[in-house]
Design a protein around this motif. Structure first.
Motif, PDB file in Angstrom:
ATOM      1  N   GLY A 178     -89.018   6.420-129.619  1.00 45.65           N
ATOM      2  CA  GLY A 178     -89.914   5.535-128.891  1.00 45.65           C
ATOM      3  C   GLY A 178     -89.828   4.111-129.421  1.00 45.65           C
ATOM      4  O   GLY A 178     -89.450   3.868-130.576  1.00 45.65           O
ATOM      5  N   GLY A 179     -90.176   3.167-128.554  1.00 45.65           N
ATOM      6  CA  GLY A 179     -90.260   1.770-128.976  1.00 45.65           C
ATOM      7  C   GLY A 179     -88.934   1.055-129.136  1.00 45.65           C
ATOM      8  O   GLY A 179     -88.867   0.016-129.787  1.00 45.65           O
ATOM      9  N   THR A 180     -87.850   1.573-128.530  1.00 47.73           N
ATOM     10  CA  THR A 180     -86.542   0.937-128.708  1.00 47.73           C
ATOM     11  C   THR A 180     -86.270  -0.132-127.651  1.00 47.73           C
ATOM     12  O   THR A 180     -85.268  -0.852-127.751  1.00 47.73           O
ATOM     13  N   GLY A 181     -87.131  -0.217-126.619  1.00 45.99           N
ATOM     14  CA  GLY A 181     -86.909  -1.186-125.548  1.00 45.99           C
ATOM     15  C   GLY A 181     -87.426  -2.570-125.909  1.00 45.99           C
ATOM     16  O   GLY A 181     -87.748  -2.875-127.065  1.00 45.99           O
ATOM     17  N   THR A 182     -87.517  -3.393-124.881  1.00 47.72           N
ATOM     18  CA  THR A 182     -87.963  -4.782-125.098  1.00 47.72           C
ATOM     19  C   THR A 182     -89.280  -5.068-124.381  1.00 47.72           C
ATOM     20  O   THR A 182     -89.663  -6.217-124.206  1.00 47.72           O
TER      21      THR A 182
ATOM     22  N   PRO B 180     -93.517  -4.951-123.616  1.00 51.31           N
ATOM     23  CA  PRO B 180     -94.633  -5.429-124.439  1.00 51.31           C
ATOM     24  C   PRO B 180     -95.166  -4.390-125.418  1.00 51.31           C
ATOM     25  O   PRO B 180     -95.747  -4.741-126.439  1.00 51.31           O
ATOM     26  N   GLY B 181     -94.966  -3.090-125.124  1.00 51.55           N
ATOM     27  CA  GLY B 181     -95.480  -2.064-126.023  1.00 51.55           C
ATOM     28  C   GLY B 181     -94.470  -1.551-127.022  1.00 51.55           C
ATOM     29  O   GLY B 181     -94.792  -0.662-127.825  1.00 51.55           O
ATOM     30  N   ASP B 182     -93.245  -2.094-127.018  1.00 54.61           N
ATOM     31  CA  ASP B 182     -92.185  -1.589-127.901  1.00 54.61           C
ATOM     32  C   ASP B 182     -92.268  -2.268-129.264  1.00 54.61           C
ATOM     33  O   ASP B 182     -91.458  -3.136-129.620  1.00 54.61           O
ATOM     34  N   MET B 183     -93.273  -1.850-130.045  1.00 58.85           N
ATOM     35  CA  MET B 183     -93.543  -2.467-131.337  1.00 58.85           C
ATOM     36  C   MET B 183     -92.459  -2.132-132.363  1.00 58.85           C
ATOM     37  O   MET B 183     -92.109  -2.963-133.201  1.00 58.85           O
ATOM     38  N   LEU B 184     -91.924  -0.931-132.329  1.00 58.20           N
ATOM     39  CA  LEU B 184     -90.969  -0.500-133.343  1.00 58.20           C
ATOM     40  C   LEU B 184     -89.781  -1.444-133.415  1.00 58.20           C
ATOM     41  O   LEU B 184     -89.357  -1.848-134.493  1.00 58.20           O
ATOM     42  N   ARG B 185     -89.229  -1.800-132.261  1.00 57.87           N
ATOM     43  CA  ARG B 185     -88.067  -2.682-132.258  1.00 57.87           C
ATOM     44  C   ARG B 185     -88.402  -4.048-132.845  1.00 57.87           C
ATOM     45  O   ARG B 185     -87.619  -4.604-133.623  1.00 57.87           O
ATOM     46  N   ARG B 186     -89.551  -4.581-132.512  1.00 58.95           N
ATOM     47  CA  ARG B 186     -89.925  -5.897-133.025  1.00 58.95           C
ATOM     48  C   ARG B 186     -90.136  -5.870-134.533  1.00 58.95           C
ATOM     49  O   ARG B 186     -89.797  -6.823-135.240  1.00 58.95           O
ATOM     50  N   VAL B 187     -90.670  -4.750-135.047  1.00 60.69           N
ATOM     51  CA  VAL B 187     -90.935  -4.662-136.485  1.00 60.69           C
ATOM     52  C   VAL B 187     -89.646  -4.439-137.280  1.00 60.69           C
ATOM     53  O   VAL B 187     -89.382  -5.131-138.273  1.00 60.69           O
ATOM     54  N   LEU B 188     -88.820  -3.509-136.838  1.00 63.30           N
ATOM     55  CA  LEU B 188     -87.658  -3.126-137.630  1.00 63.30           C
ATOM     56  C   LEU B 188     -86.475  -4.072-137.483  1.00 63.30           C
ATOM     57  O   LEU B 188     -85.589  -4.093-138.336  1.00 63.30           O
ATOM     58  N   SER B 189     -86.443  -4.853-136.404  1.00 62.68           N
ATOM     59  CA  SER B 189     -85.310  -5.759-136.222  1.00 62.68           C
ATOM     60  C   SER B 189     -85.499  -7.080-136.954  1.00 62.68           C
ATOM     61  O   SER B 189     -84.619  -7.940-136.926  1.00 62.68           O
TER      62      SER B 189
ATOM     63  N   GLU C 131     -84.966   1.358-151.136  1.00 63.75           N
ATOM     64  CA  GLU C 131     -83.858   2.280-151.373  1.00 63.75           C
ATOM     65  C   GLU C 131     -82.825   2.233-150.257  1.00 63.75           C
ATOM     66  O   GLU C 131     -81.802   2.913-150.326  1.00 63.75           O
ATOM     67  N   GLU C 132     -83.115   1.418-149.230  1.00 59.83           N
ATOM     68  CA  GLU C 132     -82.228   1.294-148.072  1.00 59.83           C
ATOM     69  C   GLU C 132     -81.873   2.668-147.486  1.00 59.83           C
ATOM     70  O   GLU C 132     -80.709   3.041-147.352  1.00 59.83           O
ATOM     71  N   VAL C 133     -82.917   3.399-147.138  1.00 65.64           N
ATOM     72  CA  VAL C 133     -82.743   4.700-146.513  1.00 65.64           C
ATOM     73  C   VAL C 133     -82.290   4.502-145.069  1.00 65.64           C
ATOM     74  O   VAL C 133     -82.879   3.700-144.334  1.00 65.64           O
ATOM     75  N   PRO C 134     -81.247   5.199-144.617  1.00 68.99           N
ATOM     76  CA  PRO C 134     -80.791   5.047-143.237  1.00 68.99           C
ATOM     77  C   PRO C 134     -81.872   5.476-142.250  1.00 68.99           C
ATOM     78  O   PRO C 134     -82.604   6.436-142.494  1.00 68.99           O
ATOM     79  N   VAL C 135     -81.941   4.759-141.137  1.00 67.71           N
ATOM     80  CA  VAL C 135     -82.887   5.102-140.081  1.00 67.71           C
ATOM     81  C   VAL C 135     -82.158   5.083-138.746  1.00 67.71           C
ATOM     82  O   VAL C 135     -81.358   4.186-138.478  1.00 67.71           O
ATOM     83  N   VAL C 136     -82.412   6.112-137.940  1.00 67.12           N
ATOM     84  CA  VAL C 136     -81.876   6.218-136.585  1.00 67.12           C
ATOM     85  C   VAL C 136     -83.051   6.120-135.623  1.00 67.12           C
ATOM     86  O   VAL C 136     -84.023   6.876-135.756  1.00 67.12           O
ATOM     87  N   CYS C 137     -82.953   5.212-134.667  1.00 69.03           N
ATOM     88  CA  CYS C 137     -84.026   5.017-133.698  1.00 69.03           C
ATOM     89  C   CYS C 137     -83.555   5.486-132.328  1.00 69.03           C
ATOM     90  O   CYS C 137     -82.569   4.970-131.785  1.00 69.03           O
ATOM     91  N   LEU C 138     -84.285   6.461-131.777  1.00 67.57           N
ATOM     92  CA  LEU C 138     -83.925   7.075-130.511  1.00 67.57           C
ATOM     93  C   LEU C 138     -84.937   6.697-129.427  1.00 67.57           C
ATOM     94  O   LEU C 138     -86.078   6.339-129.729  1.00 67.57           O
ATOM     95  N   PRO C 139     -84.527   6.797-128.150  1.00 71.43           N
ATOM     96  CA  PRO C 139     -85.448   6.448-127.060  1.00 71.43           C
ATOM     97  C   PRO C 139     -86.669   7.358-127.035  1.00 71.43           C
ATOM     98  O   PRO C 139     -86.704   8.416-127.673  1.00 71.43           O
ATOM     99  N   GLY C 140     -87.654   6.964-126.237  1.00 73.81           N
ATOM    100  CA  GLY C 140     -88.882   7.736-126.138  1.00 73.81           C
ATOM    101  C   GLY C 140     -88.853   8.802-125.063  1.00 73.81           C
ATOM    102  O   GLY C 140     -89.625   9.762-125.118  1.00 73.81           O
ATOM    103  N   GLU C 141     -87.983   8.668-124.053  1.00 78.62           N
ATOM    104  CA  GLU C 141     -87.896   9.683-123.010  1.00 78.62           C
ATOM    105  C   GLU C 141     -87.298  10.939-123.622  1.00 78.62           C
ATOM    106  O   GLU C 141     -86.261  10.895-124.285  1.00 78.62           O
ATOM    107  N   PRO C 142     -87.936  12.113-123.465  1.00 79.49           N
ATOM    108  CA  PRO C 142     -87.517  13.308-124.204  1.00 79.49           C
ATOM    109  C   PRO C 142     -86.059  13.698-124.006  1.00 79.49           C
ATOM    110  O   PRO C 142     -85.360  14.022-124.969  1.00 79.49           O
ATOM    111  N   GLY C 143     -85.569  13.709-122.756  1.00 81.80           N
ATOM    112  CA  GLY C 143     -84.176  14.074-122.528  1.00 81.80           C
ATOM    113  C   GLY C 143     -83.223  13.104-123.200  1.00 81.80           C
ATOM    114  O   GLY C 143     -82.242  13.491-123.837  1.00 81.80           O
TER     115      GLY C 143
END
Length: 436
Positions: free
Chosen positions: A275-279, A281-290, A320-332
């Protein structure tokens, strides 16, 4: 410009999936090896070749229950006779009688020696008496106790296991990159190995983000969406061989999200968000992590030529620079994104080779269309054909990918240049092994 041309032009601006995966996976390294007890090592990947330090069997032993004897003493028992009219035949009347001088079980340890005309009653696994070179099966005898009549003579060496027959000293029992299976555990133990060097199972933390999310056990309604993703992705990570932990739902709060991820870096080798990978207004994750932050790493979000779901994120978080993978919010799209990106990352961290699922060529049973410029992964059911080869039946894709995946045992792969795949054509299919 037509709508089709607009779509193709937009797709041409996306990064090809193969290029994206190469750029991501090159940044990952297998986890440092651990020396583990055999039982704990099961399911992990070997970090080094395993060499037999001792032979197996460790001593000459009986392979069956019977009578250990010298073959030369049995030369006359049940010898084949010949007749010009009847050919070769067993002569059941000729037997050899031997004195039984003792009994040997698997726990016997004192060395004993055979003399001419004698034998020992032995159990499977018992040490072989010195001088013995054959074990006669019980049913080839009269099963005597003080003396036994041997009715048939087996071949020399029959019923005997010699030292190192199965595993010799210095033999490579398994190579680095092999999964430690139950038979391998038994092989290592038989060769006298109590510990092996393995790559640990990656610790994977799964986080779902979004103010709209609610936990399972209730239906979705306007303004609320049940969090199916974190449950599904945690299960998928376990299936891939990871030790997975579901953290649950994180609201779209920047400070709360940063704090949560910082905390999880202490227990994770990989963090998966959904979730939150789009652009929007509610996609907070992308704005924080980018946005780069001191000691927090940075995540890059990339428009990838992938269907379903085109935006994937990868980077590091925490000191520790732990790898993170960000996936879309749509379940499929989240589950397809896991198969494409997160699962190979888990396999690489675990030291597995290859990191991708196996694929086969299959005969397509139904014509399907695919969006141009995107590599589509569509749920499918694959079956073996009589006489060899495979057939593949496409299942629901697009907005119905989730329901299609619930029935699928494979993923039909349609390349970027494919807009229509005709029935009867040959296509690539990834095999989904749900038994792991």
């Amino acid at each position: 410009m037509t709508a089709t041309a607009d779509a193709e032009a937009a797709a041409n601006e996306l990064m090809p999936l193969a290029e994206y995966l190469g750029s991501v996976l090159r940044r990952l390294r297998a986890l440092p090896p651990l020396d583990l007890d055999l039982t704990q090592a099961h399911g992990n990947v070997l970090a080094a070749d395993v060499i037999a330090p001792h032979p197996f069997p460790a001593f000459d032993q009986a392979a069956i229950d019977g009578y250990a004897a010298r073959w030369e003493d049995l030369a006359g028992a049940g010898r084949l006779g010949a007749h010009p009219a009847f050919g070769q035949f067993d002569n059941p009347t000729r037997g050899v009688r031997l004195n039984v001088v003792g009994d040997l079980g698997a726990s016997s340890w004192r060395p004993v020696r055979l003399t001419a005309g004698t034998c020992f009653s032995v159990a499977a696994g018992a040490p072989l008496p010195l001088g013995a070179d054959v074990v006669v099966p019980v049913h080839w005898t009269d099963q005597g106790m003080a003396a036994v009549e041997i009715l048939h003579a087996p071949k020399r060496g029959s019923g005997v296991r010699r030292t190192g027959d199965e595993l010799s000293v210095g033999q490579v029992l398994a190579t680095a990159g092999s999964y430690v299976t139950p038979p391998l555990v038994a092989t290592f133990a038989a060769a006298g190995i109590g510990h092996v060097l393995v790559r640990p199972s990656p610790r994977v933390v799964v986080v779902a983000t979004g103010d709209e999310l609610v936990d399972v056990g209730r239906p979705s309604q306007p303004g609320q969406v049940v969090d199916a993703n974190s449950h599904a992705l945690t299960a998928a990570a376990v299936e891939a061989g990871a030790m997975a932990y579901r953290i649950g739902i994180c609201d779209d709060d920047p400070e709360g999200l940063r704090g949560l991820l910082e905390d999880q870096t202490l227990r994770a080798d990989l963090i998966i968000t959904t979730g939150g990978t789009g652009t929007g207004p509610g996609d907070m994750l992308r704005r924080v992590l980018s946005r780069p932050g001191t000691g927090r790493g940075i995540v890059e979000f990339t428009d990838v030529a992938l269907c379903p779901g085109t935006v994937l994120g990868f980077g590091t978080v925490g000191g520790e620079e732990v790898p993170v993978v960000c996936l879309p919010g749509e379940p499929g799209a989240a589950l397809i994104g896991f198969e494409v990106l997160a699962r190979p990352a888990i396999q690489l961290l675990a030291g597995s080779e290859p990191v991708f699922r196996p694929s086969v060529k299959a005969h397509l049973l139904e014509t399907v269309s695919s969006p141009g410029g995107l590599r589509e992964f569509r749920p499918a059911h694959i079956a073996e054909r009589r006489g060899g080869g495979y057939t593949v039946q496409p299942l629901a894709g697009g907005p119905y990918t989730l329901s299609g995946l619930a029935e699928a045992n494979g993923l039909l792969v349609l390349g970027e240049r494919v807009t229509t795949a005709a029935a009867g054509s040959t296509v690539d299919v990834l095999l989904l092994d749900r038994r792991r």
